[in-house]
Design a protein around this motif. Sequence first.
Motif, PDB file in Angstrom:
ATOM      1  N   LEU A  49       0.832  -1.210   0.000  1.00  0.00           N
ATOM      2  CA  LEU A  49       0.000   0.000   0.000  1.00  0.00           C
ATOM      3  C   LEU A  49       0.863   1.256   0.000  1.00  0.00           C
ATOM      4  O   LEU A  49       0.553   2.237  -0.687  1.00  0.00           O
ATOM      5  CB  LEU A  49      -0.914   0.002   1.223  1.00  0.00           C
ATOM      6  N   ALA A  98      -8.584  -0.185  -0.576  1.00  0.00           N
ATOM      7  CA  ALA A  98      -7.645  -1.182  -0.065  1.00  0.00           C
ATOM      8  C   ALA A  98      -7.062  -0.745   1.271  1.00  0.00           C
ATOM      9  O   ALA A  98      -6.893  -1.563   2.195  1.00  0.00           O
ATOM     10  CB  ALA A  98      -6.534  -1.429  -1.085  1.00  0.00           C
ATOM     11  N   GLN A  99      -6.752   0.534   1.387  1.00  0.00           N
ATOM     12  CA  GLN A  99      -6.215   1.052   2.649  1.00  0.00           C
ATOM     13  C   GLN A  99      -7.226   0.899   3.776  1.00  0.00           C
ATOM     14  O   GLN A  99      -6.868   0.484   4.899  1.00  0.00           O
ATOM     15  CB  GLN A  99      -5.842   2.530   2.484  1.00  0.00           C
ATOM     16  N   THR A 152      -4.782  -6.291  -2.061  1.00  0.00           N
ATOM     17  CA  THR A 152      -3.741  -5.272  -2.103  1.00  0.00           C
ATOM     18  C   THR A 152      -2.703  -5.577  -3.174  1.00  0.00           C
ATOM     19  O   THR A 152      -2.194  -4.667  -3.831  1.00  0.00           O
ATOM     20  CB  THR A 152      -3.051  -5.158  -0.730  1.00  0.00           C
TER      21      THR A 152
END
Length: 408
Positions: free
Chosen positions: A254, A303-304, A343
């Motif tokens: 990330l 995704a974070q 991710t």
Amino acid sequence: MSAVTPTAWQSRPAPAEAREWTDRAAEVAAILATDAAARDRAGVTPHAEVRLLKDAGLVTLLGPVAHGGGGQDWTTAYQVVREVAKADGSIAQLLGYHYLWNWAARLVGTREQWEHVEAEAARGRWFFGGAVNPRDADVVVRDEGDTLAFSGRKSFSTGSKVSDVTVLEGVLEGTDGSGSHVFAIVPSDSEGLTFHDDWDNIGQRLTESGGVTLDNVRVGWDSAAGYVDKTFRPRVYNTLNVPTIQLVFVNLYLGIAAGALETAVGYTRDTTRPWLHGGYDRAVDEPYIIDVYGGLTTRLWAAQAFADRVAEEGQRLHDDPDAVTERDRGEFEVRVAAAKAHTTDVALEVTNRIFEATGARSTATAEGLDRFWRNVRTHTLHDPVAYKRREVGRYVLTGELPTPTWYS
């Protein structure tokens, strides 16, 4: 890399809150970013970079406050890794692996062992490496009475020459099955421990991940993590090593993806030219460029958010190690597997597609934009992501929980 002295941070109060630690990590990242592409090309052993991590105090993040540590938890450690990775994926990997191996004594050891290790590590600002690669043949550990002797070879040992101490792992000679594995921490300059200069990959070039040979590296039985009177005392918590390190990977990816996106945005604003047939005066007004950045940012933010949620779930297990059940561990691993799979896809897409929005001139070697993709591509091959999706699929379809292994 710009020269930084310890006084840059020692003149200010040490961070106390999680946000202050991520701000400190952002300061470190800003320094690393100034010449990240050049250092990536040079491939010099990152002694200066590790010194920077020590001077900033990041290496003691998880350590006890009473002994000079930050007293933070894994949710903050993941954020710090993510922040550093925006600038330099290699140094973020070194830091993330350091956190794992610093925590290994608490994961596996007795209370007396991990309290001693964590106190000494915080006071001495030890930097940890690890000679633990499960794809290789097991290191053999020979019982010599009061001592143990580790012998064998591992093809990867991240941190190697820049570490102060190294975590060893092997199997007791003549044993098999549960309880035969032994973890121990030794000084990285121990007799019989030889690091090799054979790490030459397309990405993560500064991680010092070359091979290591162990030739009768000796430690006392009292350093064998989790052993009392030569008998291992297992807990379910011992098996949290895989989901914990996999979340390090998630946040590494990330961070690299976020750094790629930020760097590309800056390049597009300042350098990218609008297409001559598009009818726009600025690249930032091109509809297709706007769409690329909008789409990639949306996927990265999602995704974070998921990764942060999973990290919070994991921290609840870390907060009460003795209460962790096999179901707790298994369901956590499934969630981590989902985060890892998603991710990986997002980071590969971001680091690849930024070139659509930056243009042909951005592929110049001097720009170094390719390092983001190379770093993600190299590390995401650590284990096949298809097996992560399989863990999730089996759980959803049948309720099956992953069996704890080195990769699940």
